[in-house]
Structures are given as structure tokens and as C-alpha cells.
Enzyme design. Structure first.
Site, PDB file in Angstrom:
ATOM      1  N   ARG A  90      10.832  -2.281  10.618  1.00 52.01           N
ATOM      2  CA  ARG A  90       9.749  -2.026  11.559  1.00 52.01           C
ATOM      3  C   ARG A  90       9.679  -3.176  12.552  1.00 52.01           C
ATOM      4  O   ARG A  90       9.723  -4.329  12.144  1.00 52.01           O
ATOM      5  CB  ARG A  90       8.421  -1.935  10.800  1.00 52.01           C
ATOM      6  CG  ARG A  90       8.046  -0.534  10.404  1.00 52.01           C
ATOM      7  CD  ARG A  90       6.904  -0.520   9.449  1.00 52.01           C
ATOM      8  NE  ARG A  90       5.691  -1.195   9.941  1.00 52.01           N
ATOM      9  CZ  ARG A  90       4.542  -1.181   9.279  1.00 52.01           C
ATOM     10  NH1 ARG A  90       4.445  -0.550   8.124  1.00 52.01           N
ATOM     11  NH2 ARG A  90       3.487  -1.807   9.763  1.00 52.01           N
ATOM     12  N   ARG A 113      -0.778 -10.059  12.475  1.00 50.94           N
ATOM     13  CA  ARG A 113      -1.427  -8.974  11.731  1.00 50.94           C
ATOM     14  C   ARG A 113      -2.255  -9.521  10.577  1.00 50.94           C
ATOM     15  O   ARG A 113      -3.317  -8.991  10.252  1.00 50.94           O
ATOM     16  CB  ARG A 113      -0.371  -7.986  11.214  1.00 50.94           C
ATOM     17  CG  ARG A 113       0.186  -7.078  12.329  1.00 50.94           C
ATOM     18  CD  ARG A 113       1.535  -6.479  11.964  1.00 50.94           C
ATOM     19  NE  ARG A 113       1.486  -5.601  10.829  1.00 50.94           N
ATOM     20  CZ  ARG A 113       2.532  -5.326  10.032  1.00 50.94           C
ATOM     21  NH1 ARG A 113       3.711  -5.872  10.278  1.00 50.94           N
ATOM     22  NH2 ARG A 113       2.398  -4.514   9.017  1.00 50.94           N
ATOM     23  N   LYS A 145       0.833  -1.214   0.000  1.00 50.29           N
ATOM     24  CA  LYS A 145       0.000   0.000   0.000  1.00 50.29           C
ATOM     25  C   LYS A 145       0.866   1.263   0.000  1.00 50.29           C
ATOM     26  O   LYS A 145       0.590   2.210  -0.723  1.00 50.29           O
ATOM     27  CB  LYS A 145      -0.935   0.021   1.227  1.00 50.29           C
ATOM     28  CG  LYS A 145      -1.914  -1.134   1.258  1.00 50.29           C
ATOM     29  CD  LYS A 145      -2.886  -1.031   2.425  1.00 50.29           C
ATOM     30  CE  LYS A 145      -2.238  -1.217   3.788  1.00 50.29           C
ATOM     31  NZ  LYS A 145      -1.808  -2.602   4.080  1.00 50.29           N
ATOM     32  N   ARG A 147      11.925  -6.127   3.811  1.00 52.22           N
ATOM     33  CA  ARG A 147      11.384  -4.769   3.776  1.00 52.22           C
ATOM     34  C   ARG A 147      12.088  -3.859   4.782  1.00 52.22           C
ATOM     35  O   ARG A 147      12.251  -4.206   5.941  1.00 52.22           O
ATOM     36  CB  ARG A 147       9.885  -4.806   4.080  1.00 52.22           C
ATOM     37  CG  ARG A 147       9.288  -3.433   4.326  1.00 52.22           C
ATOM     38  CD  ARG A 147       7.850  -3.459   4.083  1.00 52.22           C
ATOM     39  NE  ARG A 147       7.091  -3.781   5.282  1.00 52.22           N
ATOM     40  CZ  ARG A 147       5.801  -3.528   5.387  1.00 52.22           C
ATOM     41  NH1 ARG A 147       5.148  -3.002   4.373  1.00 52.22           N
ATOM     42  NH2 ARG A 147       5.169  -3.835   6.478  1.00 52.22           N
ATOM     43  N   ARG A 154     -10.251  -0.079   8.894  1.00 53.85           N
ATOM     44  CA  ARG A 154      -9.785  -1.464   9.026  1.00 53.85           C
ATOM     45  C   ARG A 154     -10.766  -2.326   9.774  1.00 53.85           C
ATOM     46  O   ARG A 154     -10.505  -3.507   9.983  1.00 53.85           O
ATOM     47  CB  ARG A 154      -8.507  -1.454   9.829  1.00 53.85           C
ATOM     48  CG  ARG A 154      -7.279  -1.368   9.005  1.00 53.85           C
ATOM     49  CD  ARG A 154      -6.166  -1.264  10.010  1.00 53.85           C
ATOM     50  NE  ARG A 154      -5.021  -1.990   9.653  1.00 53.85           N
ATOM     51  CZ  ARG A 154      -3.956  -1.419   9.099  1.00 53.85           C
ATOM     52  NH1 ARG A 154      -3.964  -0.161   8.769  1.00 53.85           N
ATOM     53  NH2 ARG A 154      -2.919  -2.131   8.862  1.00 53.85           N
TER      54      ARG A 154
HETATM   55  P1  ATP Z   1       1.735  -2.208   5.721  1.00 48.75           P
HETATM   56  O1  ATP Z   1       2.208  -0.880   6.151  1.00 48.75           O
HETATM   57  O2  ATP Z   1       2.752  -3.229   5.574  1.00 48.75           O
HETATM   58  O3  ATP Z   1       0.832  -2.193   4.546  1.00 48.75           O
HETATM   59  P2  ATP Z   1      -0.138  -2.486   7.786  1.00 48.75           P
HETATM   60  O4  ATP Z   1      -1.187  -2.008   6.891  1.00 48.75           O
HETATM   61  O5  ATP Z   1      -0.464  -3.618   8.711  1.00 48.75           O
HETATM   62  O6  ATP Z   1       1.040  -2.926   6.922  1.00 48.75           O
HETATM   63  P3  ATP Z   1       0.253   0.087   8.947  1.00 48.75           P
HETATM   64  O7  ATP Z   1      -0.864   0.583   8.129  1.00 48.75           O
HETATM   65  O8  ATP Z   1       1.542   0.764   8.908  1.00 48.75           O
HETATM   66  O9  ATP Z   1       0.562  -1.422   8.680  1.00 48.75           O
HETATM   67  O10 ATP Z   1      -0.264  -0.004  10.469  1.00 48.75           O
HETATM   68  C1  ATP Z   1       0.571  -0.447  11.500  1.00 48.75           C
HETATM   69  C2  ATP Z   1      -0.249  -0.698  12.739  1.00 48.75           C
HETATM   70  O11 ATP Z   1      -0.942   0.484  13.123  1.00 48.75           O
HETATM   71  C3  ATP Z   1      -1.347  -1.749  12.606  1.00 48.75           C
HETATM   72  O12 ATP Z   1      -0.858  -3.050  12.791  1.00 48.75           O
HETATM   73  C4  ATP Z   1      -2.314  -1.322  13.709  1.00 48.75           C
HETATM   74  O13 ATP Z   1      -1.836  -1.720  14.974  1.00 48.75           O
HETATM   75  C5  ATP Z   1      -2.228   0.189  13.660  1.00 48.75           C
HETATM   76  N1  ATP Z   1      -3.274   0.759  12.784  1.00 48.75           N
HETATM   77  C6  ATP Z   1      -3.086   1.397  11.602  1.00 48.75           C
HETATM   78  N2  ATP Z   1      -4.256   1.784  11.069  1.00 48.75           N
HETATM   79  C7  ATP Z   1      -5.227   1.370  11.932  1.00 48.75           C
HETATM   80  C8  ATP Z   1      -6.649   1.436  11.945  1.00 48.75           C
HETATM   81  N3  ATP Z   1      -7.335   2.011  10.946  1.00 48.75           N
HETATM   82  N4  ATP Z   1      -7.295   0.885  12.991  1.00 48.75           N
HETATM   83  C9  ATP Z   1      -6.636   0.299  13.996  1.00 48.75           C
HETATM   84  N5  ATP Z   1      -5.305   0.192  14.050  1.00 48.75           N
HETATM   85  C10 ATP Z   1      -4.594   0.720  13.032  1.00 48.75           C
HETATM   86 MG    MG Z   2       1.473   0.920   5.433  1.00 48.32          MG
END
Ligand code: ATP
Ligand code: MG
Length: 218
Positions: A157, A168, A17, A124, A90
Site C-alpha cells: 500500500r 497516520r 484489524k 506487509r 475514527r
Molecule cells: P490498517 O489497515 O493498517 O489497519 P488503517 O486503519 O490506517 O490501517 P485503513 O483502515 O485501510 O487503514 O484506512 C486507510 C485510510 O483511509 C486512512 O488512513 C484514512 O485516510 C482513510 N479512512 C479510512 N477510514 C476512515 C474514517 N473512518 N474516517 C476518515 N478516514 C478514513
Molecule cells: Mg485496515
């Protein structure tokens, strides 16, 4: 006339993403908002949200809906024009709350096999302050372990640890797949499949060209 495009980018953790969002903002006129980056900046600055979020992120759990909804709706209010939300909503609750205040035009869903995600995340590295993401395999930095733009050091990370990543992915299945179903029933879900971000980009770019304004030359 410029086209308003209020979009979400979705997909499991490690599906690219951040990488794809970076390419979208390079070519198209939109504001990218990554909730992961917002939270990590809050952690860095030790804000109340950051202190709360850290305990959940470390375990690979989701930050509670109330805190997330409050924070992100606040951020969206300030965006003028098109946006690309990355990492929110999410959960079904988050999706419903967002829909109440802001209808979404399109959802871009990145589909990548989980076995590949696990392998990719091992390679990564990120530039924390900007959120720029690199993969030593297919998207390496120009200089080893350094951010292309600032030259600062890249890091891993903490939540990319294999056990936390597995957690996750489970959370994604349980909490976020229902969000995809929510948008499917609204008729705005668009899927882009591939093994790497380059493969996905080759399919996504022509689609975006039909829907979005190209960025003006700087
Ligand atoms: P990536 O960045 O690899 O696509 P990801 O989507 O799991 O992975 P991030 O979007 O960076 O990772 O989010 C990291 C963490 O932040 C999540 O694992 C969660 O704990 C928290 N987080 C991020 N967005 C939300 C949300 N909308 N609701 C709840 N927790 C969130
Ligand atoms: Mg991300």
C-alpha cells in the site's frame, strides 16, 4: 436463537484489524465492513467519493467526517444481523453520529506497541481487491507474493510508506484515541494486547466464543 453482535474492531494502523477480522469472519457469523477497503474500491472505480478520498489517504490524513458518515451509514443500513465495523468511527464526531442511528454492543480494541507496528508494516503486503493482508514474517502467503485464494499478485500500500505511516499514527493519537474514551465511558471497550496477530487471536477467540455465534458449517 442467534445472538446479534454489533461490534467494532479498533486499533492503530497496522495493528492487524484486517487480519483479525478475516479470522473472525472465518469462524463466526458476522458481516465484516472495512472502511479502508470500501474507500480503496471507490478509488479504483473513480467514484466521486474515491476521487475525494484519494487526496487524503495519500497524505495519511483522514477523509472528512461528512463524506465518511454518509458512506458508512448507507452501507450499514443494508446489513442484516451481526456486523463487525473496521476503520469506522475514527473521530469523535463519527462516533457520535453512529451512536445516534446504531448502538454498538462491543468494541474490540487491538493494542500493539507502535515500534512493532512500524517494523511489521515494512513487511506487509496486501491483495487489493479482497483486502486480504499478509506479513512476510509471521503470516506469509502460501506462494511468494501471491494471494492464497486468487493467486493474484500482492502489492504494497502506498500509504504504508514509513513517513506516511508515522503521520497516520499521529492522526490516530489525536483523532481516534478520543473515540476509545467515548466507548470506555459507555462501558463497552474490550482490550486485547499482543505483539502479533497470532498472540492477539489466542486471547480474542475464547472471548468471542462467549459472545458470538459460531458460523454454520458450509
Ligand atoms: P490498517 O489497515 O493498517 O489497519 P488503517 O486503519 O490506517 O490501517 P485503513 O483502515 O485501510 O487503514 O484506512 C486507510 C485510510 O483511509 C486512512 O488512513 C484514512 O485516510 C482513510 N479512512 C479510512 N477510514 C476512515 C474514517 N473512518 N474516517 C476518515 N478516514 C478514513
Ligand atoms: Mg485496515
Amino acid at each position: 436463537m442467534s445472538k446479534l453482535f454489533r461490534a467494532l474492531i479498533m486499533g492503530p494502523p497496522g495493528s492487524g484489524k484486517g487480519t483479525i477480522s478475516g479470522r473472525i469472519t472465518k469462524f463466526f457469523d458476522t458481516t465484516h465492513l472495512s472502511t479502508g477497503d470500501v474507500l480503496r474500491n471507490n478509488i479504483e472505480k473513480l467514484t466521486p467519493l474515491g476521487i475525494e478520498a484519494e487526496t487524503y489517504i495519500r497524505k495519511g490524513s483522514l477523509v472528512p467526517d461528512d463524506s465518511m458518515v454518509k458512506c458508512i451509514l448507507e452501507e450499514i443500513k443494508d446489513i442484516k444481523g451481526s456486523f463487525l465495523l473496521d476503520g469506522f468511527p475514527r473521530t469523535k464526531t463519527q462516533a457520535e453520529k453512529l451512536w445516534e442511528v446504531q448502538k454498538i454492543d462491543s468494541v474490540i480494541n487491538l493494542v500493539v506497541p507502535y515500534e512493532l507496528i512500524v517494523e511489521r508494516v515494512k513487511l506487509r503486503y496486501v491483495h487489493m481487491p479482497s483486502g486480504r493482508v499478509y506479513n512476510l514474517d509471521y503470516n506469509p502467503p502460501k506462494e511468494p507474493m501471491k494471494d492464497d485464494v486468487t493467486g493474484e499478485l500482492l502489492i504494497k500500500r502506498q500509504d504504508d510508506d514509513p513517513d506516511i505511516l508515522t503521520k497516520r499514527l499521529k492522526v490516530y493519537d489525536n483523532e481516534t484515541i478520543p473515540v476509545l474514551e467515548f466507548y470506555k465511558t459507555k462501558g463497552i471497550l474490550n482490550e486485547f494486547k499482543g505483539n502479533t496477530s497470532n498472540e492477539i487471536w489466542a486471547k480474542l477467540k475464547p472471548w468471542l466464543e462467549e459472545h458470538m455465534d459460531l458460523k454454520e458449517e458450509e
